[in-house]
Design a protein around this motif. Structure first.
Motif, PDB file in Angstrom:
ATOM      1  N   VAL A 238       6.524  -0.637  -7.299  1.00 37.01           N
ATOM      2  CA  VAL A 238       5.933   0.750  -7.090  1.00 37.01           C
ATOM      3  C   VAL A 238       5.431   0.603  -5.508  1.00 37.01           C
ATOM      4  N   ALA A 239       5.162  -0.611  -4.743  1.00 36.85           N
ATOM      5  CA  ALA A 239       4.511  -0.678  -3.442  1.00 36.85           C
ATOM      6  C   ALA A 239       5.974  -0.818  -2.490  1.00 36.85           C
ATOM      7  N   GLY A 240       6.952  -1.034  -3.042  1.00 39.55           N
ATOM      8  CA  GLY A 240       8.409  -1.277  -2.301  1.00 39.55           C
ATOM      9  C   GLY A 240       8.450  -0.287  -1.061  1.00 39.55           C
ATOM     10  N   PRO A 241       8.543   0.995  -1.358  1.00 41.76           N
ATOM     11  CA  PRO A 241       8.675   1.979  -0.366  1.00 41.76           C
ATOM     12  C   PRO A 241       7.650   1.868   0.919  1.00 41.76           C
ATOM     13  N   SER A 242       6.515   1.723   0.747  1.00 44.76           N
ATOM     14  CA  SER A 242       5.428   1.470   1.675  1.00 44.76           C
ATOM     15  C   SER A 242       5.555   0.108   2.546  1.00 44.76           C
ATOM     16  N   ILE A 243       5.937  -0.918   1.628  1.00 48.62           N
ATOM     17  CA  ILE A 243       6.334  -2.250   2.337  1.00 48.62           C
ATOM     18  C   ILE A 243       7.478  -2.021   3.124  1.00 48.62           C
ATOM     19  N   GLU A 244       8.602  -1.621   2.857  1.00 51.00           N
ATOM     20  CA  GLU A 244       9.924  -1.368   3.592  1.00 51.00           C
ATOM     21  C   GLU A 244       9.536  -0.454   4.909  1.00 51.00           C
ATOM     22  N   ALA A 245       8.763   0.725   4.500  1.00 49.86           N
ATOM     23  CA  ALA A 245       8.562   1.726   5.620  1.00 49.86           C
ATOM     24  C   ALA A 245       7.939   0.956   6.790  1.00 49.86           C
ATOM     25  N   ALA A 246       6.898   0.108   6.308  1.00 52.28           N
ATOM     26  CA  ALA A 246       5.941  -0.508   7.331  1.00 52.28           C
ATOM     27  C   ALA A 246       6.598  -1.910   8.123  1.00 52.28           C
ATOM     28  N   GLY A 247       7.912  -2.374   7.409  1.00 50.49           N
ATOM     29  CA  GLY A 247       8.332  -3.799   7.669  1.00 50.49           C
ATOM     30  C   GLY A 247       7.692  -4.910   7.775  1.00 50.49           C
ATOM     31  N   HIS A 248       7.013  -4.734   6.413  1.00 49.34           N
ATOM     32  CA  HIS A 248       6.086  -6.062   6.208  1.00 49.34           C
ATOM     33  C   HIS A 248       7.201  -6.964   5.376  1.00 49.34           C
ATOM     34  N   THR A 249       6.607  -8.300   5.399  1.00 49.70           N
ATOM     35  CA  THR A 249       7.123  -9.216   4.754  1.00 49.70           C
ATOM     36  C   THR A 249       6.330  -9.654   3.483  1.00 49.70           C
ATOM     37  N   LEU A 250       7.115  -9.573   2.414  1.00 53.97           N
ATOM     38  CA  LEU A 250       6.380  -9.620   0.790  1.00 53.97           C
ATOM     39  C   LEU A 250       6.958 -11.181   0.433  1.00 53.97           C
ATOM     40  N   THR A 251       6.125 -12.111   0.210  1.00 50.30           N
ATOM     41  CA  THR A 251       6.434 -13.565  -0.782  1.00 50.30           C
ATOM     42  C   THR A 251       5.880 -13.165  -2.150  1.00 50.30           C
ATOM     43  N   VAL A 252       6.549 -13.830  -2.796  1.00 51.54           N
ATOM     44  CA  VAL A 252       5.966 -13.761  -4.395  1.00 51.54           C
ATOM     45  C   VAL A 252       6.045 -15.287  -4.898  1.00 51.54           C
TER      46      VAL A 252
END
Length: 376
Positions: A238-252
């Motif tokens: 759900v938050a993927g587009p916002s993360i990708e647009a801002a160039g964030h690094t997501l770790t899970v």
């Protein structure tokens, strides 16, 4: 619990005090006794009295002098005074008593019915004043709450107007472009932008409807027994587009073993997706978002951390309130109506869980933790 009313009885003779106590004793009334004017003044510093019965003839400070001291003190000046006297009732004596602040005289030997009747009058007056004071304070509290609600309503309407005006402007501009455009690539780009805008408006409306359903007790969870590994990816997507647009690094980070949950999958996605989405929006471009899921006994803890703008200490107690939204000096302002975290909190509690802010500091980011019960 309401504090009982109090009478102050002042007489230098113990037997007189015992007699007064026996005549006035009743449930809901506390009787304090003093054998000198000095002792009486000390008691008045720590207590509020509905009535003071003062013996006139006492060694040292007599009843008249004590009454004058009482009238000179702001704390005790409003206490009604009845003088109890065995002396003569001549006019000069009574004048001095009334001048000192007395409201009445009772002659010894005391007639029990007269004493009780007069005491009842002042007790009733005291209780009525206390009730009026309580009602006044309640009205003041209610008035402050109504004023706060009115400010909140006005703020909400302003935010709602802003949040609807912007997407409507995008849609209007998109329609104007489509009416003139002939390039298929340009048309596709505009259509994609319009779909995203409509999705945003739909989310706003859905959030409003969910809040309304929860407050009216009309929302029903459709629970299923699901593995964490099956629902967590959907929540993060759900938050993927916002993360990708801002160039964030997501770790899970998730447990290796299977963790089963008894949750409404759509609401689980809403809970986790909202918090991760907030982290993406309130983190400057190129930030980092960490999601850690771990079992703790019969609870699942999902911790979401970011290195974003953080929340000032004075705002942290308000973030789960309705229509609260952060606004930062960095110019990062969350989209939406400020009901996301309030909605998440209520949805988590409907599942028997909770959400809390673990830590946050301006410029250092925030950490939220969601706790949900694990299925048996």
């Amino acid at each position: 619990m309401t504090e009982p009313a109090k009478f102050l009885l002042v007489d230098d003779l113990p037997e007189n005090l015992l007699a007064l106590e026996a005549l006035l004793a009743r449930d809901g009334l506390v009787l304090h006794t003093a054998r000198s004017g000095e002792d009486a003044l000390e008691l008045m510093l720590a207590n509020e009295y509905a009535l003071a019965l003062l013996d006139v003839q006492m060694p040292g400070m007599d009843g008249f002098e004590l009454a004058e001291f009482m009238r000179a003190n702001e704390r005790s000046r409003h206490i009604p005074i009845i003088f109890v006297t065995a002396g003569s009732g001549d006019a000069a004596r009574r004048f001095r008593g009334y001048e000192a602040g007395a409201v009445d005289f009772i002659q010894k030997p005391i007639e029990a019915d007269i004493l009780r009747s007069k005491a009842d009058v002042f007790l009733d007056l005291f209780l009525q004043r206390r009730q009026i004071t309580v009602q006044r304070d309640e009205l003041a509290t209610l008035s402050a709450a109504l004023q706060a609600a009115d400010r909140q309503k006005n703020r909400f309407l302003a935010v709602l107007a802003h949040e609807l005006r912007n997407p409507l402007a995008v849609l209007t501009a998109g329609l104007n472009i489509l009416e003139r455009a002939s390039d298929p690539a340009a048309i596709e780009t505009v259509q994609a932008s319009m779909r995203q805008t409509l999705s945003h408006v739909t989310r706003l409306v859905d959030d409003l409807l969910d809040i309304n359903r929860i407050e009216q007790g009309k929302i029903a969870l459709r629970r299923e027994s699901l593995a964490l590994a099956d629902v967590l990816p959907a929540a993060l997507a759900v938050a993927g587009p916002s993360i990708e647009a801002a160039g964030h690094t997501l770790t899970v980070e998730a447990p290796d073993e299977t963790v089963m949950l008894d949750v409404d999958p759509a609401r689980f996605v809403q809970i986790v997706g909202n918090i991760v989405g907030n982290a993406a929006r309130y983190t400057p471009k190129g930030g980092r978002i960490d999601v850690v899921a771990a079992r703790a006994g019969d609870r699942l803890h999902i911790t979401i951390s970011d290195n974003g703008v953080g929340i000032p200490a004075e705002h942290q107690s308000l973030i789960f309130d309705m229509f609260e939204q952060a606004d930062h000096d960095l110019g990062i302002v969350g989209d939406g109506l400020g009901i996301g975290l309030s909605l998440v909190k209520q949805l988590a509690e409907l599942h028997g869980g909770e959400i809390c802010l673990v830590r946050s500091a301006p410029g250092e980011g925030s950490t939220f933790r969601v706790e949900l019960p694990v299925a048996d």
